[in-house]
Enzyme design. Structure first.
Site, PDB file in Angstrom:
ATOM      1  N   ARG A  26     -12.299   6.494   9.204  1.00 34.90           N
ATOM      2  CA  ARG A  26     -11.768   5.136   9.276  1.00 34.90           C
ATOM      3  C   ARG A  26     -12.765   4.107   8.728  1.00 34.90           C
ATOM      4  O   ARG A  26     -12.395   3.147   8.066  1.00 34.90           O
ATOM      5  CB  ARG A  26     -11.405   4.796  10.723  1.00 34.90           C
ATOM      6  CG  ARG A  26     -10.793   3.426  10.913  1.00 34.90           C
ATOM      7  CD  ARG A  26      -9.483   3.274  10.184  1.00 34.90           C
ATOM      8  NE  ARG A  26      -8.770   2.057  10.554  1.00 34.90           N
ATOM      9  CZ  ARG A  26      -7.602   1.697  10.045  1.00 34.90           C
ATOM     10  NH1 ARG A  26      -7.015   2.446   9.133  1.00 34.90           N
ATOM     11  NH2 ARG A  26      -7.004   0.589  10.421  1.00 34.90           N
TER      12      ARG A  26
ATOM     13  N   ASP B 269      -8.395  -6.126  -5.138  1.00 36.85           N
ATOM     14  CA  ASP B 269      -7.970  -4.833  -4.576  1.00 36.85           C
ATOM     15  C   ASP B 269      -8.488  -3.724  -5.489  1.00 36.85           C
ATOM     16  O   ASP B 269      -8.146  -3.672  -6.663  1.00 36.85           O
ATOM     17  CB  ASP B 269      -6.444  -4.803  -4.499  1.00 36.85           C
ATOM     18  CG  ASP B 269      -5.895  -3.511  -3.891  1.00 36.85           C
ATOM     19  OD1 ASP B 269      -6.682  -2.581  -3.622  1.00 36.85           O
ATOM     20  OD2 ASP B 269      -4.678  -3.442  -3.676  1.00 36.85           O
TER      21      ASP B 269
ATOM     22  N   HIS C  45      -7.804  -4.984  -0.822  1.00 36.70           N
ATOM     23  CA  HIS C  45      -6.547  -4.305  -0.546  1.00 36.70           C
ATOM     24  C   HIS C  45      -5.857  -4.890   0.695  1.00 36.70           C
ATOM     25  O   HIS C  45      -4.635  -4.959   0.764  1.00 36.70           O
ATOM     26  CB  HIS C  45      -6.811  -2.812  -0.352  1.00 36.70           C
ATOM     27  CG  HIS C  45      -5.573  -2.004  -0.181  1.00 36.70           C
ATOM     28  ND1 HIS C  45      -4.623  -1.896  -1.169  1.00 36.70           N
ATOM     29  CD2 HIS C  45      -5.115  -1.271   0.859  1.00 36.70           C
ATOM     30  CE1 HIS C  45      -3.638  -1.124  -0.737  1.00 36.70           C
ATOM     31  NE2 HIS C  45      -3.906  -0.739   0.484  1.00 36.70           N
ATOM     32  N   ASP C  46      -6.651  -5.302   1.664  1.00 35.16           N
ATOM     33  CA  ASP C  46      -6.107  -5.898   2.896  1.00 35.16           C
ATOM     34  C   ASP C  46      -5.309  -7.168   2.645  1.00 35.16           C
ATOM     35  O   ASP C  46      -4.602  -7.636   3.549  1.00 35.16           O
ATOM     36  CB  ASP C  46      -7.250  -6.241   3.860  1.00 35.16           C
ATOM     37  CG  ASP C  46      -7.508  -5.119   4.856  1.00 35.16           C
ATOM     38  OD1 ASP C  46      -6.711  -4.159   4.897  1.00 35.16           O
ATOM     39  OD2 ASP C  46      -8.506  -5.217   5.596  1.00 35.16           O
TER      40      ASP C  46
ATOM     41  N   SER D 273       0.843  -1.200   0.000  1.00 34.86           N
ATOM     42  CA  SER D 273       0.000   0.000   0.000  1.00 34.86           C
ATOM     43  C   SER D 273       0.880   1.252   0.000  1.00 34.86           C
ATOM     44  O   SER D 273       1.803   1.339  -0.795  1.00 34.86           O
ATOM     45  CB  SER D 273      -0.948  -0.049   1.199  1.00 34.86           C
ATOM     46  OG  SER D 273      -1.918   0.977   1.128  1.00 34.86           O
TER      47      SER D 273
END
Lengths: 398, 398
Positions: free
Chosen positions: B246, B340, B373-374, B177
């Protein structure tokens, strides 16, 4: 019940394919004794519904089309707002209906053939009763004491309004996004009353990701200090939170590709520096957020997004959409757009499959567009190519 | 410069593939006379950098790997936090490093072979100087007077810290990232100092959609009444706005499919009703938002997301990434994950193409994962299959 004239035409300035100057009508329904009882058990002793109509109802009454608006829409679907004309504004400077590209003489929803009705949903801030309306019991705006509303409530109320307008049967119900879910709900709730439904850029329910976006938008609104648990009428509005919610909404309405083409990583010539508006895409969102705050009520945003969250058409089949579809008698047109990621093609295809499996007549089209979810508002020409024949042909055409 | 011992091993409780109990070190650099001057012209007379190291530097110094953290990460990349042990917590209850699955004896980043360093970025709230640090000039926290920082600043500062640690040359820089962007920047800024870079779930720049998400997150923070233009230290924190930011971030870290599988439209058993937590996905985001507020500083969130916005590796080639890549001497591993959508495969593929076109040695892998993405944090095993040999083999292996 009250009713007023709605369509007035001035051929001098307006294009020939416009429905002309329009005026909203109002219907007032229910009473202390016989309140509107919502699906979740709330009670409203008085409900007003704002609507517009275009074209003329045929003597047999068989040419009525109900058009359903989406999250931030209103009853003003076509033509130009007559109120603006009365303020001395010329045609060009007047407010066009949100689907003016689709509704008018000779257009996809042809007002030379059809009598078109659009109603503002319960809970909105555009003329129908909503959280900003005065609660007769307290003399103050409802705010958060307004009952939760559902897509099912909207459709039931729309049916009541049609009774008042003398429209017994619908040739079609047409809607995109949350409006498409209302169209689908019509087919399920009133199978005997509608012959065709067009479900555009909509699915039987919102995905987990869609629920998540709505939750964040509401969090932003409820975090605004001016929100005061929804009791902000007459005081400062929760403008910042509502702007953030709308900015977020706009990201989900555009496609990633469309955003890249439109904005890319270009910087604004007049940059604010730091955490202000630096990139063009920030400027766009900032503008969308600010202008929304001037025209929409934060509480309505909460109520309508919650209705969107809760909607699940499969409940008519105990959670099974194919089972639910067996109720449907209407012909169904399902249209998705390849870059729509709010109600993606995958979800629309599942609806089409459920309809097919249950033996319904369904046409499913996945259109190509760079506009993402917004395509149902933007791609009038391409959409019309499928919608117009769907509305004008078919076994039940009269 | 100060330095402390960092890795202490207690084989009695910890697994044998852990780096053990870890302790952060600090480096203090710069002065009133020779301040750190940021890329955008800001000046910091004193900069502290927090770091951790694992494994031992080889006599030749050729085995150092710099690991780069992402937006909300810190220097504690592996092992368990020694400070927690000193509070009497057992191994299991201690805080694991954010990439503990990847770093350790025999793991993908093998601390039996390599000396691994992780530094907390400038502007963060985890030990390195940031907006929450005291400005010696005023005796108060910097807040918004902290200068804007860039990925270029981070890398330049990291290089200075490595000088202090006696690490001349890097065997590799590895990051995911925003950490992947730092790895890429290393290859561009210090071509003579790094032999390999692994750019995971990262691209040369953020897309318009990515910029848009960051803008909404910052809007939510800056809308919070407690934000007070960043001057909130010692008072109530802008918790609600930071939580919203968040929550939004987490939507972009997960894939749509992953969210659907994990939460779908399931309702919580203990529903709050109305606009409270009703769906499981709302509960998840609510938890993520609340727990983030306890561990992260809102100003740091603004500064770090802005660095992410501004990063554009192609500036090394006057806007042309292929041209930029001609600077690179390192071997490059680029890894994307198919679900992602923050740094999508498409963007990573363009980076791989630019590297190939400029004649660099590049391996590009697009891995399949449901984690979006994680995945770079979650898919340790699959990722290790490519990263481990990339780090341990190749022309420059010593």
């Amino acid at each position: 019940m009250e009713r007023e004239n709605r369509t007035i035409t001035h051929r001098d300035v307006m294009p020939s394919d416009s429905v002309g100057w329009t005026e909203a009508g109002k219907v007032r329904l229910f009473s202390e004794e016989e309140p509107f009882v919502t699906e979740l058990g709330g009670r409203l002793p008085s409900v007003e519904v704002e609507y517009e109509t275009y074209g003329a109802l045929s003597p047999g009454g068989g040419n009525a089309i109900l058009v359903e608006h989406a999250l931030s829409g209103d009853a003003h679907a076509a033509g130009r707002d007559r109120a603006w004309r009365e303020q001395g504004r010329p045609w060009r400077a007047s407010r066009p209906g949100w689907w003016d590209s689709m509704i008018g003489p000779g257009k996809a929803i042809d007002t030379d053939r059809f009598f078109v009705i659009c109603q503002n949903v319960l809970g909105s801030c555009y003329g129908s009763t909503g959280p900003g309306s005065i609660d007769a019991g307290t003399g103050r705006p409802y705010g958060r004491s307004f009952p939760l509303v559902t897509v099912g409530d909207w459709v039931r109320l729309q049916a009541r309004v049609l009774d008042e307008l003398g429209v017994e049967r619908l040739h079609a119900v047409v809607g995109g996004s949350l409006g498409g879910q209302q169209a689908l709900e019509w087919a399920l709730a009133y199978p005997g009353r509608v012959d065709r439904v067009a479900v555009l850029a909509a699915a039987p329910s919102l995905s987990a990701q869609g629920l998540a976006f709505n939750a964040v938008g509401r969090q932003a609104i409820m975090s605004d200090p001016a929100f005061r648990n929804g009791d902000y009428y007459g005081g400062p509005l929760p403008a910042s939170g509502l702007a953030a919610a709308r900015m977020l909404g706009h990201i989900t309405y555009l496609s990633e590709e469309g955003m890249e083409l439109k904005f890319g990583r270009r910087l604004k010539p007049e940059r604010e520096g730091g955490f202000g508006v630096e990139f063009e895409v920030e400027s766009y969102l900032d503008h969308q957020g600010r202008s929304f705050v001037e025209r929409f009520d934060a509480n309505s945003y909460l109520y309508i997004t919650r209705a969107m969250d809760y909607y699940d058409a499969s409940r008519w089949g105990g959670g099974d959409m194919t089972e639910a579809c067996r109720r449907i008698a209407a012909d169904v047109l399902v249209v998705s757009f390849d870059t729509d990621w709010l109600y993606p093609p995958k979800a629309c295809r599942l609806l089409a499959r459920a309809l097919t499996r249950s033996g319904r007549r369904v046409t499913y089209v996945n259109l190509s567009s760079r506009y993402g979810h917004d395509a149902f508002l933007v791609e009038a020409e391409e959409l019309g190519r499928f919608l117009k024949p769907f509305l004008e042909q078919g076994r039940r055409a009269r």
